[in-house]
Design a protein around this motif. Structure first.
Motif, PDB file in Angstrom:
ATOM      1  N   VAL A 105       5.655  12.326  -5.435  1.00  4.95           N
ATOM      2  CA  VAL A 105       4.480  12.793  -4.698  1.00  4.95           C
ATOM      3  C   VAL A 105       4.135  11.707  -3.688  1.00  4.95           C
ATOM      4  CG1 VAL A 105       2.051  13.446  -4.857  1.00  4.95           C
ATOM      5  CG2 VAL A 105       3.652  14.159  -6.653  1.00  4.95           C
ATOM      6  N   ARG A 106       4.136  12.089  -2.412  1.00  4.44           N
ATOM      7  CA  ARG A 106       4.044  11.100  -1.319  1.00  4.44           C
ATOM      8  C   ARG A 106       2.711  11.153  -0.584  1.00  4.44           C
ATOM      9  NH1 ARG A 106       7.678   7.286  -1.789  1.00  4.44           N
ATOM     10  NH2 ARG A 106       9.373   8.139  -3.036  1.00  4.44           N
ATOM     11  N   ILE A 107       1.765  11.969  -1.065  1.00  4.34           N
ATOM     12  CA  ILE A 107       0.574  12.251  -0.263  1.00  4.34           C
ATOM     13  C   ILE A 107      -0.379  11.066  -0.091  1.00  4.34           C
ATOM     14  CG2 ILE A 107       0.650  14.743  -0.704  1.00  4.34           C
ATOM     15  CD1 ILE A 107      -1.595  14.386  -2.732  1.00  4.34           C
ATOM     16  N   TRP A 108      -0.231  10.000  -0.883  1.00  2.00           N
ATOM     17  CA  TRP A 108      -1.117   8.843  -0.713  1.00  2.00           C
ATOM     18  C   TRP A 108      -0.407   7.638  -0.107  1.00  2.00           C
ATOM     19  CZ3 TRP A 108      -6.219   8.560  -0.713  1.00  2.00           C
ATOM     20  CH2 TRP A 108      -6.937   9.615  -1.310  1.00  2.00           C
ATOM     21  N   ASP A 109       0.880   7.776   0.230  1.00  2.00           N
ATOM     22  CA  ASP A 109       1.669   6.627   0.689  1.00  2.00           C
ATOM     23  C   ASP A 109       1.080   5.901   1.889  1.00  2.00           C
ATOM     24  OD1 ASP A 109       3.387   7.471  -1.248  1.00  2.00           O
ATOM     25  OD2 ASP A 109       5.144   7.704   0.050  1.00  2.00           O
ATOM     26  N   GLU A 110       0.570   6.665   2.853  1.00  2.00           N
ATOM     27  CA  GLU A 110       0.166   6.077   4.140  1.00  2.00           C
ATOM     28  C   GLU A 110      -0.959   5.052   4.022  1.00  2.00           C
ATOM     29  OE1 GLU A 110       0.936   9.236   3.814  1.00  2.00           O
ATOM     30  OE2 GLU A 110       2.006   9.957   5.593  1.00  2.00           O
ATOM     31  N   TRP A 111      -1.743   5.125   2.954  1.00  2.00           N
ATOM     32  CA  TRP A 111      -2.958   4.321   2.889  1.00  2.00           C
ATOM     33  C   TRP A 111      -2.858   3.096   1.972  1.00  2.00           C
ATOM     34  CZ3 TRP A 111      -2.812   9.684   2.934  1.00  2.00           C
ATOM     35  CH2 TRP A 111      -3.299  10.289   4.102  1.00  2.00           C
ATOM     36  N   ALA A 112      -1.747   3.008   1.225  1.00  2.00           N
ATOM     37  CA  ALA A 112      -1.650   1.966   0.191  1.00  2.00           C
ATOM     38  C   ALA A 112      -1.161   0.628   0.744  1.00  2.00           C
ATOM     39  CB  ALA A 112      -0.709   2.449  -0.911  1.00  2.00           C
ATOM     40  N   THR A 113      -1.410  -0.446  -0.027  1.00  2.00           N
ATOM     41  CA  THR A 113      -0.877  -1.768   0.304  1.00  2.00           C
ATOM     42  C   THR A 113       0.613  -1.788  -0.050  1.00  2.00           C
ATOM     43  OG1 THR A 113      -1.195  -2.650  -1.916  1.00  2.00           O
ATOM     44  CG2 THR A 113      -3.063  -2.858  -0.389  1.00  2.00           C
ATOM     45  N   GLU A 114       1.285  -2.908   0.319  1.00  2.00           N
ATOM     46  CA  GLU A 114       2.702  -3.105  -0.036  1.00  2.00           C
ATOM     47  C   GLU A 114       2.926  -2.896  -1.532  1.00  2.00           C
ATOM     48  OE1 GLU A 114       5.439  -4.747   1.878  1.00  2.00           O
ATOM     49  OE2 GLU A 114       4.285  -3.934   3.572  1.00  2.00           O
ATOM     50  N   GLN A 115       1.945  -3.321  -2.320  1.00  2.00           N
ATOM     51  CA  GLN A 115       2.056  -3.202  -3.791  1.00  2.00           C
ATOM     52  C   GLN A 115       1.673  -1.814  -4.295  1.00  2.00           C
ATOM     53  OE1 GLN A 115       0.337  -5.952  -2.313  1.00  2.00           O
ATOM     54  NE2 GLN A 115       2.316  -7.025  -2.417  1.00  2.00           N
ATOM     55  N   GLY A 116       1.265  -0.935  -3.378  1.00  2.00           N
ATOM     56  CA  GLY A 116       0.922   0.425  -3.800  1.00  2.00           C
ATOM     57  C   GLY A 116      -0.536   0.620  -4.175  1.00  2.00           C
ATOM     58  N   ASP A 117      -1.362  -0.392  -3.908  1.00  2.00           N
ATOM     59  CA  ASP A 117      -2.780  -0.273  -4.306  1.00  2.00           C
ATOM     60  C   ASP A 117      -3.623   0.434  -3.254  1.00  2.00           C
ATOM     61  OD1 ASP A 117      -2.564  -1.605  -6.763  1.00  2.00           O
ATOM     62  OD2 ASP A 117      -2.503  -3.536  -5.707  1.00  2.00           O
ATOM     63  N   LEU A 118      -4.620   1.165  -3.748  1.00  2.00           N
ATOM     64  CA  LEU A 118      -5.560   1.879  -2.868  1.00  2.00           C
ATOM     65  C   LEU A 118      -6.980   1.356  -3.018  1.00  2.00           C
ATOM     66  CD1 LEU A 118      -4.136   5.435  -3.515  1.00  2.00           C
ATOM     67  CD2 LEU A 118      -4.151   4.299  -1.287  1.00  2.00           C
ATOM     68  N   GLY A 119      -7.169   0.303  -3.836  1.00  2.00           N
ATOM     69  CA  GLY A 119      -8.533  -0.153  -4.118  1.00  2.00           C
ATOM     70  C   GLY A 119      -9.224   0.848  -5.027  1.00  2.00           C
ATOM     71  N   PRO A 120     -10.546   0.686  -5.233  1.00  2.00           N
ATOM     72  CA  PRO A 120     -11.268   1.517  -6.223  1.00  2.00           C
ATOM     73  C   PRO A 120     -11.582   2.925  -5.725  1.00  2.00           C
ATOM     74  CG  PRO A 120     -12.759  -0.079  -5.254  1.00  2.00           C
ATOM     75  CD  PRO A 120     -11.401  -0.385  -4.677  1.00  2.00           C
ATOM     76  N   VAL A 121     -10.532   3.737  -5.481  1.00  2.00           N
ATOM     77  CA  VAL A 121     -10.703   5.133  -5.056  1.00  2.00           C
ATOM     78  C   VAL A 121     -11.017   6.012  -6.281  1.00  2.00           C
ATOM     79  CG1 VAL A 121      -9.420   4.896  -2.889  1.00  2.00           C
ATOM     80  CG2 VAL A 121      -8.180   5.474  -5.002  1.00  2.00           C
ATOM     81  N   TYR A 122     -10.893   7.326  -6.096  1.00  2.00           N
ATOM     82  CA  TYR A 122     -11.370   8.304  -7.102  1.00  2.00           C
ATOM     83  C   TYR A 122     -11.195   7.923  -8.573  1.00  2.00           C
ATOM     84  CZ  TYR A 122     -11.356  11.151  -2.898  1.00  2.00           C
ATOM     85  OH  TYR A 122     -11.576  11.614  -1.631  1.00  2.00           O
ATOM     86  N   GLY A 123      -9.975   7.605  -8.979  1.00  2.00           N
ATOM     87  CA  GLY A 123      -9.703   7.345 -10.395  1.00  2.00           C
ATOM     88  C   GLY A 123     -10.608   6.242 -10.944  1.00  2.00           C
ATOM     89  N   ALA A 124     -10.780   5.188 -10.163  1.00  2.00           N
ATOM     90  CA  ALA A 124     -11.613   4.060 -10.599  1.00  2.00           C
ATOM     91  C   ALA A 124     -13.074   4.472 -10.733  1.00  2.00           C
ATOM     92  CB  ALA A 124     -11.476   2.902  -9.609  1.00  2.00           C
ATOM     93  N   GLN A 125     -13.578   5.214  -9.767  1.00  2.00           N
ATOM     94  CA  GLN A 125     -14.991   5.598  -9.820  1.00  2.00           C
ATOM     95  C   GLN A 125     -15.245   6.614 -10.933  1.00  2.00           C
ATOM     96  OE1 GLN A 125     -16.871   3.687  -8.204  1.00  2.00           O
ATOM     97  NE2 GLN A 125     -15.463   2.899  -6.642  1.00  2.00           N
ATOM     98  N   TRP A 126     -14.311   7.560 -11.115  1.00  2.00           N
ATOM     99  CA  TRP A 126     -14.498   8.591 -12.145  1.00  2.00           C
ATOM    100  C   TRP A 126     -14.483   7.990 -13.552  1.00  2.00           C
ATOM    101  CZ3 TRP A 126     -10.966  13.494 -10.989  1.00  2.00           C
ATOM    102  CH2 TRP A 126     -11.342  14.044  -9.749  1.00  2.00           C
TER     103      TRP A 126
END
Ligand code: THF
Length: 279
Positions: free
Chosen positions: A77-98
């Protein structure tokens, strides 16, 4: 799903052309609502083919509290690739807040676990709310999504940012407030994702499904989607009968669903329509 196309036409006819964060530009309207009776079928768009596995995996990933794209990539699933860091992190997005909203005292709140408990014990409550809109973690829009994630902020501010459940007559309904909606690419995913989540919560709480109500703030069509072979092609197509969703077993908790638990039958969509994503 005629109403999906009706709102698309509404944006085309009544929207204002304006700039946006991504630089692509949009035609947008403010404040609209769609409603789907989930008993009438699973609201998976039929006027183009959607990749259902991506939608299910993304939801399971949110529910696991994850914010690194590794799980998604492992499942192609590639739908979040564009926004992540080299390590694949997105910061505290949905999963973290939920699942682990940070409190000032250092503890965390699991909003999903609390939601299920509250629906079971106090169905009439008017507080069955999950919010991903955490002002402390919002990104600084003058730097890129991945730079924000590097600094421990969300790569992107939540688009589907608050939702509420409601129980009446043994049925569970859900209303989402989406502050910003990429109507061609994102919205079909968002509708299916929240419909799926409503089915899962209903199963866990021994309720039938009611309505999914989708409320929009800024609903927009990106300028590069306003072409004969994207938006206009979508509007020409005749909607078909909705598929049905079956959940094949009842897991012990909302956190134990697996991709193979879900079966979508009778999905007969028109072909895919490719469109560029604004980053
Ligand atoms: N950014 C933008 N501009 N639009 C969005 O919808 C969006 N999201 C998430 C975060 N930022 C966003 C990501 N969700 C696709 C679908 C959903 C996304 C991102 C991308 C997409 O490209 N879909 C294609 C192909 C999917 C595939 O097969 O991989 C499609 O045709 O549906 C909204 O929450």
């Amino acid at each position: 799903m005629k109403q999906y196309q009706a709102l698309m036409q509404d944006i085309l006819d009544n929207g204002t052309d304006r700039g946006d964060r991504t630089g692509v530009g949009t035609r947008s309207i403010f404040g609209r609502q769609l409603r789907f009776d989930l008993a009438e079928g699973f609201p998976l768009l039929t006027t183009k083919k959607l990749y259902t596995r991506a939608i299910i995996h993304e939801l399971l990933w949110f529910l696991n509290g994850e914010t690194n794209i590794q799980y998604l990539q492992d499942n192609k699933v590639r739908i979040w690739d564009e926004w992540a860091t080299e390590q694949g992190d997105l910061g505290p997005v949905y999963g973290a807040q939920w699942r682990s909203w940070a409190c000032p005292d250092g503890s965390t709140v699991d909003q999903i676990a609390q939601l299920i408990e509250q629906i079971k014990t106090k169905p009439n409550s008017r507080r069955h709310i999950i919010t991903a809109w955490n002002p402390a973690d919002l990104p600084d829009e003058s730097i890129s999504p991945s730079e924000n994630a590097e600094q421990g902020k969300m790569a992107l501010a939540p688009c589907h940012c608050l939702f509420q459940f409601y129980v009446a007559d043994g049925k569970l309904s859900c209303q989402l407030y989406q502050r910003s909606a990429d109507y061609f690419l994102g919205v079909p995913f968002n509708i299916a994702s929240y419909a799926l989540f409503t089915h899962m919560v209903a199963q866990q709480c021994d309720l039938a499904v009611g309505d999914f109500v989708h409320t929009f703030g800024d609903a927009h069509l990106y300028h590069n989607h306003l072409t004969d072979d994207i938006v206009h092609e979508q509007l020409k197509r005749e909607p078909r009968a909705l598929p049905t969703l079956t959940i094949k077993r009842k897991p012990a908790s909302i956190f134990e669903y697996k991709i193979d638990d879900f079966e979508i039958a009778g999905y007969d969509p028109h072909p895919t329509i490719k469109a560029p994503i604004a980053v």
